[in-house]
Design a protein around this motif. Structure first.
Motif, mmCIF file in Angstrom:
data_model
loop_
_atom_site.group_PDB
_atom_site.id
_atom_site.type_symbol
_atom_site.label_atom_id
_atom_site.label_comp_id
_atom_site.label_asym_id
_atom_site.label_seq_id
_atom_site.Cartn_x
_atom_site.Cartn_y
_atom_site.Cartn_z
ATOM 1 N N LYS A 142 -19.340 -24.110 -54.813
ATOM 2 C CA LYS A 142 -19.197 -24.518 -56.218
ATOM 3 C C LYS A 142 -17.975 -23.849 -56.831
ATOM 4 O O LYS A 142 -17.217 -24.468 -57.578
ATOM 5 N N LYS A 143 -17.755 -22.590 -56.508
ATOM 6 C CA LYS A 143 -16.610 -21.844 -57.021
ATOM 7 C C LYS A 143 -15.308 -22.480 -56.538
ATOM 8 O O LYS A 143 -14.338 -22.606 -57.289
ATOM 9 N N MET A 144 -15.272 -22.893 -55.263
ATOM 10 C CA MET A 144 -14.071 -23.538 -54.700
ATOM 11 C C MET A 144 -13.798 -24.879 -55.401
ATOM 12 O O MET A 144 -12.644 -25.173 -55.744
ATOM 13 N N ILE A 145 -14.839 -25.658 -55.622
ATOM 14 C CA ILE A 145 -14.687 -26.971 -56.282
ATOM 15 C C ILE A 145 -14.189 -26.775 -57.710
ATOM 16 O O ILE A 145 -13.281 -27.457 -58.169
ATOM 17 N N ASP A 146 -14.765 -25.784 -58.431
ATOM 18 C CA ASP A 146 -14.341 -25.510 -59.803
ATOM 19 C C ASP A 146 -12.890 -25.057 -59.861
ATOM 20 O O ASP A 146 -12.146 -25.411 -60.782
ATOM 21 N N SER A 147 -12.454 -24.261 -58.890
ATOM 22 C CA SER A 147 -11.071 -23.773 -58.902
ATOM 23 C C SER A 147 -10.085 -24.906 -58.592
ATOM 24 O O SER A 147 -8.956 -24.889 -59.051
ATOM 25 N N LEU A 148 -10.513 -25.917 -57.805
ATOM 26 C CA LEU A 148 -9.644 -27.060 -57.510
ATOM 27 C C LEU A 148 -9.496 -27.978 -58.717
ATOM 28 O O LEU A 148 -8.452 -28.619 -58.888
#
Length: 150
Positions: A142-148
């Motif tokens: 989720k953190k990776m998706i939010d940062s993208l």
């Protein structure tokens, strides 16, 4: 009852203009009809304070000349060493002969530490490991998706 800042300034300014206590009383009654008018002594003291102090506002804070010995460096050091030796010291029963409020002030204001109490909810079991791992992987994803997105 204390006068507001506006009322104190009003008294001084009008006394400077007219140099008449009676005139200030009349103007005060017109300007502040909802308030009891000040006595002649109050007007005089307000003006005298303005002449001697440069202001007619309250000057109580920081003028008592009392030395703060409770938060002296040696007391801060004693509290810090006690907390490092035993982090579970009670605020009320600190065993140092310090009052609850003094101990708390030293911890919060001087040491900039914020007391907390650990709460153990339940014992972690072997069966909890897969659930914790799944949650950690989901959180990272989720953190990776939010940062993208940003």
């Amino acid at each position: 009852m204390q006068r507001t800042k506006e009322q104190r300034i009003f008294i001084v300014v009008n006394f400077l203009d007219s140099n008449s206590i009676q005139h200030v009383l009349e103007l005060f009654q017109e300007r502040f009809p909802e308030r009891n008018f000040p006595s002649k002594v109050t007007i005089w003291k307000n003006f005298r304070k303005y002449k001697t102090e440069g202001t007619s506002l309250n000057l109580n804070k920081g003028r008592s000349d009392r030395k703060s010995t409770d938060r002296a460096p040696e007391n801060v050091e004693i509290v810090q060493q006690a907390l490092l030796a035993n982090p579970d010291i009670s605020l009320r029963k600190n065993g140092l002969g310090k009052s609850k409020s003094t101990f708390n002030r030293i911890v919060k204001l001087e040491l900039k530490w914020h007391p907390y109490k650990m709460h153990v909810r339940h014992k972690l079991l072997d069966t909890d490991l897969p659930r914790r791992l799944n949650f950690a992987q989901w959180f990272l994803q989720k953190k990776m998706i939010d940062s993208l997105k940003t």
